[in-house]
Design a protein around this motif. Structure first.
Motif, mmCIF file in Angstrom:
data_model
loop_
_atom_site.group_PDB
_atom_site.id
_atom_site.type_symbol
_atom_site.label_atom_id
_atom_site.label_comp_id
_atom_site.label_asym_id
_atom_site.label_seq_id
_atom_site.Cartn_x
_atom_site.Cartn_y
_atom_site.Cartn_z
ATOM 1 N N GLN A 1 2.033 21.455 -17.086
ATOM 2 C CA GLN A 1 2.414 22.866 -17.003
ATOM 3 C C GLN A 1 3.391 23.258 -18.107
ATOM 4 N N VAL A 2 4.346 22.396 -18.386
ATOM 5 C CA VAL A 2 5.324 22.669 -19.448
ATOM 6 C C VAL A 2 4.622 22.763 -20.804
ATOM 7 N N LEU A 3 3.732 21.809 -21.067
ATOM 8 C CA LEU A 3 3.015 21.834 -22.338
ATOM 9 C C LEU A 3 2.096 23.035 -22.449
ATOM 10 N N GLU A 4 1.471 23.404 -21.352
ATOM 11 C CA GLU A 4 0.609 24.591 -21.366
ATOM 12 C C GLU A 4 1.441 25.844 -21.678
ATOM 13 N N PHE A 5 2.642 25.930 -21.110
ATOM 14 C CA PHE A 5 3.528 27.067 -21.367
ATOM 15 C C PHE A 5 3.970 27.081 -22.838
ATOM 16 N N ILE A 6 4.280 25.913 -23.376
ATOM 17 C CA ILE A 6 4.754 25.841 -24.759
ATOM 18 C C ILE A 6 3.646 26.216 -25.746
ATOM 19 N N TYR A 7 2.433 25.747 -25.527
ATOM 20 C CA TYR A 7 1.344 25.954 -26.472
ATOM 21 C C TYR A 7 0.658 27.296 -26.357
ATOM 22 N N ARG A 8 1.034 28.118 -25.407
ATOM 23 C CA ARG A 8 0.435 29.458 -25.284
ATOM 24 C C ARG A 8 1.023 30.422 -26.242
ATOM 25 N N LEU B 1 0.828 -1.207 0.000
ATOM 26 C CA LEU B 1 0.000 0.000 0.000
ATOM 27 C C LEU B 1 0.864 1.260 0.000
ATOM 28 N N LEU B 2 1.924 1.267 0.794
ATOM 29 C CA LEU B 2 2.815 2.419 0.847
ATOM 30 C C LEU B 2 3.507 2.637 -0.498
ATOM 31 N N ALA B 3 4.005 1.569 -1.093
ATOM 32 C CA ALA B 3 4.665 1.688 -2.396
ATOM 33 C C ALA B 3 3.692 2.194 -3.453
ATOM 34 N N THR B 4 2.466 1.712 -3.418
ATOM 35 C CA THR B 4 1.442 2.157 -4.369
ATOM 36 C C THR B 4 1.166 3.648 -4.196
ATOM 37 N N LEU B 5 1.061 4.090 -2.967
ATOM 38 C CA LEU B 5 0.822 5.507 -2.694
ATOM 39 C C LEU B 5 1.981 6.371 -3.185
ATOM 40 N N VAL B 6 3.206 5.964 -2.890
ATOM 41 C CA VAL B 6 4.386 6.736 -3.304
ATOM 42 C C VAL B 6 4.469 6.817 -4.818
ATOM 43 N N ILE B 7 4.290 5.706 -5.500
ATOM 44 C CA ILE B 7 4.359 5.695 -6.960
ATOM 45 C C ILE B 7 3.237 6.534 -7.564
ATOM 46 N N SER B 8 2.043 6.446 -6.977
ATOM 47 C CA SER B 8 0.914 7.251 -7.466
ATOM 48 C C SER B 8 1.193 8.736 -7.318
ATOM 49 N N LEU B 9 1.736 9.136 -6.188
ATOM 50 C CA LEU B 9 2.067 10.549 -5.983
ATOM 51 C C LEU B 9 3.152 11.011 -6.948
ATOM 52 N N PHE B 10 4.128 10.157 -7.204
ATOM 53 C CA PHE B 10 5.185 10.493 -8.153
ATOM 54 C C PHE B 10 4.605 10.691 -9.550
ATOM 55 N N ILE B 11 3.771 9.766 -9.983
ATOM 56 C CA ILE B 11 3.164 9.879 -11.313
ATOM 57 C C ILE B 11 2.287 11.121 -11.401
ATOM 58 N N PHE B 12 1.546 11.417 -10.344
ATOM 59 C CA PHE B 12 0.718 12.633 -10.310
ATOM 60 C C PHE B 12 1.588 13.879 -10.455
ATOM 61 N N ALA B 13 2.696 13.925 -9.708
ATOM 62 C CA ALA B 13 3.580 15.094 -9.757
ATOM 63 C C ALA B 13 4.199 15.258 -11.145
ATOM 64 N N VAL B 14 4.668 14.180 -11.719
ATOM 65 C CA VAL B 14 5.256 14.246 -13.053
ATOM 66 C C VAL B 14 4.211 14.686 -14.073
ATOM 67 N N ASP B 15 3.012 14.178 -13.960
ATOM 68 C CA ASP B 15 1.932 14.562 -14.869
ATOM 69 C C ASP B 15 1.641 16.055 -14.767
ATOM 70 N N ARG B 16 1.605 16.567 -13.542
ATOM 71 C CA ARG B 16 1.347 18.008 -13.356
ATOM 72 C C ARG B 16 2.466 18.838 -13.978
#
Length: 60
Positions: A53-60, A34-49
């Protein structure tokens, strides 16, 4: 029908050979999973964000 019966008998034989974990080990491994799943999920969420943001900056 005989094949199904033979298959189920073999399954029962094999299940008797299984080495089941102790309760304490099972709880410990579940917590680690459960802990590993939570950590990996948070990492993927952070990378996605960040990528969003980078893509939003590029496409503006």
């Amino acid at each position: 029908m005989n094949k199904v019966k033979a298959y189920l008998e073999e399954v029962v034989k094999e299940m008797r050979k299984v080495s089941w974990p102790a309760r304490r080990e099972l709880i410990s491994n579940t917590g680690i999973t459960l802990l590993a799943t939570l950590v990996i999920s948070l990492f993927i969420f952070a990378v996605d964000r960040v990528i969003s943001q980078v893509l939003e900056f590029i496409y503006r």
